[in-house]
Design a protein around this motif. Structure first.
Motif, PDB file in Angstrom:
ATOM      1  N   THR A  48       3.668   9.399  14.726  1.00 47.30           N
ATOM      2  CA  THR A  48       2.776   9.923  13.626  1.00 47.30           C
ATOM      3  C   THR A  48       2.926  11.360  14.088  1.00 47.30           C
ATOM      4  O   THR A  48       3.566  11.910  15.768  1.00 47.30           O
ATOM      5  N   ALA A  49       3.324  12.564  13.431  1.00 43.40           N
ATOM      6  CA  ALA A  49       2.565  13.932  13.791  1.00 43.40           C
ATOM      7  C   ALA A  49       2.320  14.445  12.389  1.00 43.40           C
ATOM      8  O   ALA A  49       1.725  13.925  11.523  1.00 43.40           O
ATOM      9  N   ARG A  50       1.195  15.692  13.229  1.00 42.83           N
ATOM     10  CA  ARG A  50       1.308  16.649  11.680  1.00 42.83           C
ATOM     11  C   ARG A  50       1.454  17.618  11.592  1.00 42.83           C
ATOM     12  O   ARG A  50       3.279  17.823  12.326  1.00 42.83           O
ATOM     13  N   VAL A  51       1.597  17.983  10.108  1.00 41.12           N
ATOM     14  CA  VAL A  51       3.206  19.119  10.195  1.00 41.12           C
ATOM     15  C   VAL A  51       3.642  20.004  10.918  1.00 41.12           C
ATOM     16  O   VAL A  51       4.655  20.423  10.675  1.00 41.12           O
ATOM     17  N   TYR A  58      10.644  22.040  15.122  1.00 40.37           N
ATOM     18  CA  TYR A  58      12.216  22.379  14.432  1.00 40.37           C
ATOM     19  C   TYR A  58      12.325  23.762  13.955  1.00 40.37           C
ATOM     20  O   TYR A  58      12.902  24.276  13.015  1.00 40.37           O
ATOM     21  N   SER A  59      11.130  24.809  14.068  1.00 39.09           N
ATOM     22  CA  SER A  59      10.924  26.904  14.104  1.00 39.09           C
ATOM     23  C   SER A  59      11.041  26.569  12.359  1.00 39.09           C
ATOM     24  O   SER A  59      12.960  26.960  11.697  1.00 39.09           O
ATOM     25  N   MET A  60      10.845  25.626  11.893  1.00 43.81           N
ATOM     26  CA  MET A  60      10.695  25.660  10.091  1.00 43.81           C
ATOM     27  C   MET A  60       9.109  26.662   9.467  1.00 43.81           C
ATOM     28  O   MET A  60       8.614  26.123  10.185  1.00 43.81           O
ATOM     29  N   THR A  61       9.347  26.642   8.350  1.00 45.70           N
ATOM     30  CA  THR A  61       7.809  26.994   7.789  1.00 45.70           C
ATOM     31  C   THR A  61       7.476  26.615   7.384  1.00 45.70           C
ATOM     32  O   THR A  61       8.021  25.285   7.230  1.00 45.70           O
ATOM     33  N   HIS A  62       6.459  26.686   7.166  1.00 53.01           N
ATOM     34  CA  HIS A  62       5.278  25.366   6.265  1.00 53.01           C
ATOM     35  C   HIS A  62       5.975  25.086   4.700  1.00 53.01           C
ATOM     36  O   HIS A  62       6.050  23.099   5.381  1.00 53.01           O
ATOM     37  N   LEU A  66       6.978  20.899   3.784  1.00 51.69           N
ATOM     38  CA  LEU A  66       6.332  20.078   3.158  1.00 51.69           C
ATOM     39  C   LEU A  66       6.817  19.808   2.295  1.00 51.69           C
ATOM     40  O   LEU A  66       7.348  18.244   1.828  1.00 51.69           O
ATOM     41  N   GLY A  67       8.439  20.246   1.906  1.00 49.74           N
ATOM     42  CA  GLY A  67       9.541  20.278   1.199  1.00 49.74           C
ATOM     43  C   GLY A  67      10.098  18.904   1.356  1.00 49.74           C
ATOM     44  O   GLY A  67      10.621  17.666   0.900  1.00 49.74           O
TER      45      GLY A  67
END
Length: 140
Positions: A48-51, A58-62, A66-67
């Motif tokens: 499991t993982a938190r968002v 991965y240095s991604m935006t929120h 979410l997408g």
């Protein structure tokens, strides 16, 4: 043409990964970015993982994260479950569908890795991985 800027080469390598991986994953109704999320969950001790953990890793935006999660949820690869350590939060968890496909998807990931590093010797591949980890501050 010989490019002598690390930033440009890193971006080109990332684009090459997408170009090689996306046609392979399309058969599984996945994109390379979605596979990376599954790979993170496959290698997580709790699966499991938190968002926020995915975003940082991965240095991604929120919104981007979410997408990707929404698409994976629609496709039946993940589900959101209550976080036992935070009553307000949710965790991302693998579904049975994702569990069943783990071995096959990881084999595909290895195939992509070999395709991307085909021009390198085994020693050069290890060196490249070490240098990229150092560049990203992950070697500590």
């Amino acid at each position: 043409m010989n490019i002598n800027k690390a930033a440009i080469l890193i971006k080109k390598a990332s684009l090459e990964f997408e170009k090689v991986a996306n046609p392979i994953f399309v058969e599984y109704d996945l994109t390379a970015s979605q596979y990376r999320i599954l790979k993170f969950l496959y290698t997580s001790e709790s699966r499991t993982a938190r968002v926020v953990d995915l975003e940082k890793h991965y240095s991604m935006t929120h919104p981007t994260t979410l997408g990707l999660l929404e698409q994976l949820e629609k496709k039946g690869f993940i589900r959101r479950v209550p976080n036992p350590n935070d009553a307000r939060g949710k965790l991302v968890a693998l579904t049975e569908k994702a569990d069943v496909m783990q071995n096959e998807l990881e084999i595909l990931g290895d195939k992509i890795e070999k395709k991307l590093t085909r021009r390198l010797t085994a020693e050069e591949t290890v060196q490249l991985i070490g240098l990229l980890n150092k560049l990203l501050g992950l070697d500590q």
